[in-house]
Design a protein around this motif. Sequence first.
Motif: not given
Length: 85
Positions: A53-78
């Motif tokens: 689990v420890y090694w599964s998490f991203p190490r660089s700030e860039r990767e953390i930002c990329m994987y923590s962003s759930f915004n796909t650019g489209a609005e949620d229709p719900a």
Amino acid sequence: AAAAALGLLPLGKTQSPESLLDIAARKVAEKWPFQRVEERFERIPEPVQRRIVYWSFPRSEREICMYSSFNTGAEDPAVGPGGAA
């Protein structure tokens, strides 16, 4: 001490080799998601689980930002106007 004397390491700093557990856990985390590991093997010792689990998490700030962003650019229709569903 000899490596520090040769200027290979900063004074007062020693380097120890990576443990076999960490090497193996890092390689597993690089290849498979933890969920797949859990599904595939019946019993995984807790220390091994923690290192994977420890090694599964991203190490660089860039990767953390990329994987923590759930915004796909489209609005949620719900979600309606004003954020109400």
